[in-house]
Write a protein that holds these residues in place. Structure first.
Motif, PDB file in Angstrom:
ATOM      1  N   GLY A 621       1.060  -0.887  -0.050  1.00 18.70           N
ATOM      2  CA  GLY A 621      -0.163   0.226   0.189  1.00 18.70           C
ATOM      3  C   GLY A 621       0.966   1.284  -0.002  1.00 18.70           C
ATOM      4  O   GLY A 621       0.614   1.610  -0.927  1.00 18.70           O
ATOM      5  N   LYS A 622       1.999   1.240   1.142  1.00 15.59           N
ATOM      6  CA  LYS A 622       3.028   2.176   1.316  1.00 15.59           C
ATOM      7  C   LYS A 622       3.825   1.826   1.931  1.00 15.59           C
ATOM      8  O   LYS A 622       4.242   0.816   2.334  1.00 15.59           O
ATOM      9  N   THR A 623       4.975   3.264   1.940  1.00 20.17           N
ATOM     10  CA  THR A 623       6.706   2.921   2.023  1.00 20.17           C
ATOM     11  C   THR A 623       6.378   3.758   3.603  1.00 20.17           C
ATOM     12  O   THR A 623       6.257   5.143   2.906  1.00 20.17           O
ATOM     13  N   ASP A 624       7.556   3.011   3.856  1.00 22.54           N
ATOM     14  CA  ASP A 624       8.344   4.557   4.868  1.00 22.54           C
ATOM     15  C   ASP A 624       9.717   4.323   5.359  1.00 22.54           C
ATOM     16  O   ASP A 624      10.181   2.871   5.097  1.00 22.54           O
ATOM     17  N   PRO A 625      10.764   5.141   4.458  1.00 21.16           N
ATOM     18  CA  PRO A 625       9.864   6.415   3.996  1.00 21.16           C
ATOM     19  C   PRO A 625       9.330   6.398   2.073  1.00 21.16           C
ATOM     20  O   PRO A 625       9.495   5.010   1.856  1.00 21.16           O
ATOM     21  N   ALA A 626       8.504   7.256   2.208  1.00 23.37           N
ATOM     22  CA  ALA A 626       7.450   7.296   1.125  1.00 23.37           C
ATOM     23  C   ALA A 626       8.614   7.012  -0.121  1.00 23.37           C
ATOM     24  O   ALA A 626      10.017   7.455  -0.217  1.00 23.37           O
ATOM     25  N   ALA A 627       7.932   6.033  -1.160  1.00 22.44           N
ATOM     26  CA  ALA A 627       8.792   6.254  -2.293  1.00 22.44           C
ATOM     27  C   ALA A 627       9.221   7.727  -2.995  1.00 22.44           C
ATOM     28  O   ALA A 627       8.447   8.995  -3.070  1.00 22.44           O
ATOM     29  N   GLY A 628      10.564   8.211  -3.569  1.00 23.30           N
ATOM     30  CA  GLY A 628      11.237   9.508  -3.920  1.00 23.30           C
ATOM     31  C   GLY A 628      11.805   9.550  -3.384  1.00 23.30           C
ATOM     32  O   GLY A 628      12.592  10.681  -3.181  1.00 23.30           O
TER      33      GLY A 628
END
Length: 644
Positions: A621-628
């Motif tokens: 769903g998402k990553t930490d840190p966020a993509a980019g």
């Protein structure tokens, strides 16, 4: 006087007694130094044999012979010898120190000496030589270089290095000893010397002092030797008309080709010199030498106004006053008349036998009975030596031999059979002995030895340490001041051979230890550390580093196998810190694909669900840190999965 700041003997204490101060002169066999005898507190001249000759028994024996010969003489015209010994490898001879010049120096400055100067010097030479001959010693190397003229007026002969017992009368061997310009005919032709050979050399020196040059000259030594053996020494008056006839006669007597016609020894010639000097003082003087002498006139002399009183008479007046000559002068005049009558008789004899002499001269000069001396061919190519020999009427063996030589380059002629200087009949065959270079001797252990020990091993084995060609380099595997490798001429690796040419140079490569570790240091600190070991450091390329902070030194940029020596420049690799990269977009990927993508990008992936089985079937769903997001390479990226 010459000195050398690089001479290792200067400043050295020899045998715990002689402090070497400076170098005076250097010859082919030894070097002479000015030294202080600390025990007796006096200046002495110390003669040290060259190190490369110390192992040669012939040279060592000749050096010791000089000490013994000179020590037997106690005469004011002979240089005193005080001591002789050996200090380690140093063979030395301690002599009287005479500040001044040599007769050669005087002749170079003035060229021609006056009659009185020449006779004064000759009287001193003959006096010292007479003492030598009386003690059974033949000098065999008399020349102006061996006559010392001290600043205080003393005149002495020295350098008895070639002296031999006068009674031996033995040949000198294959090589002529002494200086060629003063060698007697019998030394040139037969290699035999006695007291009369010294007289011949004295006669040549007297000629040189009066005429301003040597009687025989040539471009090569064998040409001069040939003249000594075959020509008569001319009278010095042919070059200098001011030379009196009496000294002409003395020169001719001393330099007769037949030794039987010379004075038997220095005492006989000294006696004649005294008579000649007395006769010359009674003859008509020149304007430059005229002096008034005070004489006691006996009452029996028939002279005008003779009163028996003391009168001042010029030499001319003395000739007019009657029989005022002493018994010695009358005897000298009679001897002079006899010599003149003998000269006329010899002249008539020469005319009488001219035809016979001409025929004999042809037979022995250019005919079947002719003999020629093998010239000095050392250093010539075999082709050039062959041309020289065939030009003298000799044949050359087409198959040359070989002989080791320290002085003659490999491939050049070093010696001949029969030996150089030997007189042989024309058409004789001569074999050339070509130099094979220095004699090969065993190479000592050098690699792995301490530097000083290796240098001593080189000298002890008979080689020369080449300090100029030696070098040092950094080596982490070899201890400091330990030999890494050794080389000979033409970069010959001495670890690959067991023998090498005697007296040839050997250079060493010595370790200075490992290059200091400057990793993690600041550029300034690293530069200072490397400067202390004589390396010039400069900042080089920059790299990312996970362990070294940005701006600090990662290490030294050295290629594999590169040799680094003191004085070399060296490049530092500087840290840029940790590398930062963007977090890749893995949203909607399965866990397996997202994990591999993060790993490939250089991150450490993790997730927040406990069951791997679940994680493999859901999507991100998402990553930490966020993509980019830009983060340090190697950072952890957490993955959150979509709910079921």
């Amino acid at each position: 006087m010459t000195t050398s700041s690089t001479d290792p003997l200067i400043g050295r204490l020899i045998d715990g007694r002689y402090q070497v101060r400076s170098r005076i002169a250097r010859g082919g066999m030894a070097t002479v130094y000015l030294a202080t005898d600390l025990r007796l507190e006096r200046r002495v001249a110390i003669k040290v044999m060259h190190g490369h000759l110390a192992d040669d028994s012939q040279y060592r024996a000749r050096f010791i012979q000089e000490a013994r010969s000179a020590a037997r003489l106690a005469h004011p015209n002979v240089v005193n010898v005080y001591d002789q010994g050996q200090d380690g490898e140093t063979a030395y001879l301690v002599m009287e120190y005479l500040p001044g010049i040599t007769l050669r120096d005087l002749l170079m400055e003035h060229k021609v000496l006056t009659t009185m100067q020449a006779m004064d010097i000759m009287e001193a030479i003959l006096s010292g030589l007479a003492a030598a001959h009386k003690n059974g010693i033949v000098h065999r190397d008399l020349k102006p270089e061996n006559v010392l003229l001290a600043d205080d007026g003393r005149i002495k002969i020295g350098d008895f290095g070639l002296a031999r017992a006068a009674s031996a009368n033995t040949a000198t061997g294959n090589a002529l000893l002494g200086t060629i310009a003063y060698l007697s005919p019998e030394l040139v032709t037969r290699g035999v010397a006695d007291a009369r050979s010294d007289i011949y050399a004295v006669g040549i020196m007297l000629y040189e002092m009066l005429a301003g040059e040597q009687p025989f000259r040539g471009e090569q030594a064998f040409q001069i030797a040939h003249q000594h053996a075959n020509d008569t020494v001319p009278t010095p008056s042919t070059k200098n008309p001011r030379v009196p006839a009496e000294l002409d006669e003395l020169v001719l007597w001393a330099t007769a080709r037949d030794p039987e016609q010379r004075p038997r020894d220095a005492k006989a010639m000294l006696d004649q010199l005294h008579e000649t000097e007395a006769l010359l003082r009674l003859e008509e003087p020149t304007a430059a030498t005229a002096i008034q002498r005070t004489m006691i006139m006996p009452s029996a002399v028939a002279a005008p106004s003779s009163t028996g009183d003391t009168q001042i008479l010029s030499p001319k007046a003395r000739h007019r006053t009657g029989p005022i000559l002493t018994e010695t002068a009358n005897t000298l005049a009679l001897k002079s008349d006899r010599r003149r009558r003998k000269g006329f008789w010899l002249f008539a004899l020469v005319i009488l036998f001219a035809a016979l002499a001409g025929g004999t001269g042809w037979y022995f000069g250019t005919g079947p009975g002719a003999q020629v001396a093998i010239p000095d061919l050392a250093g010539q190519s075999p082709a050039a030596a062959t041309t020289t020999l065939t030009g003298l009427g000799l044949t050359v063996n087409p198959t040359p031999g070989e002989t080791p030589s320290l002085k003659v380059p490999k491939g050049a002629v070093a010696q001949t059979t029969p030996a150089i200087g030997t007189r042989v009949p024309k058409d004789s065959q001569v074999t050339l002995l070509v130099s094979s270079g220095p004699k090969n001797i065993a190479v000592p252990t050098l690699v792995g030895e301490a530097q000083n020990a290796a240098i001593q091993n080189i000298k002890d084995a008979g080689f020369r340490y080449d300090s100029k060609a030696s070098s040092k380099q950094f080596d982490a595997k070899v201890s400091k001041d330990t030999v890494i490798s050794a080389f000979g001429t033409d970069a010959l690796d001495l670890t690959t051979v067991t023998t090498y040419g005697q007296n040839q140079p050997i250079s060493l490569v010595v370790s200075v230890g490992a290059i200091p570790d400057v990793a993690g240091k600041s550029v300034a600190d690293a530069t200072n550390i490397l400067t202390a070991v004589k390396l010039t450091a400069t900042p080089g390329r920059q790299e990312y580093s996970d362990t070294v902070p940005s701006g600090s030194v990662i290490g030294i940029d050295v290629a594999n196998g590169a040799v680094i020596r003191p004085g070399d420049p060296i490049s530092l690799t500087i840290s840029k810190g940790k590398e930062q990269i963007a977090v890749p977009d893995v949203i909607n990927m399965t866990w397996a694909k997202a994990k591999q993508t993060l790993l490939d990008a250089g991150f450490k992936p993790s997730y927040n669900r406990a069951a791997d089985a679940v994680a493999f079937v859901v999507t991100v769903g998402k990553t930490d840190p966020a993509a980019g997001t830009m983060v340090d390479k190697g950072s952890t990226v957490k993955v959150n999965f979509n709910s079921f």
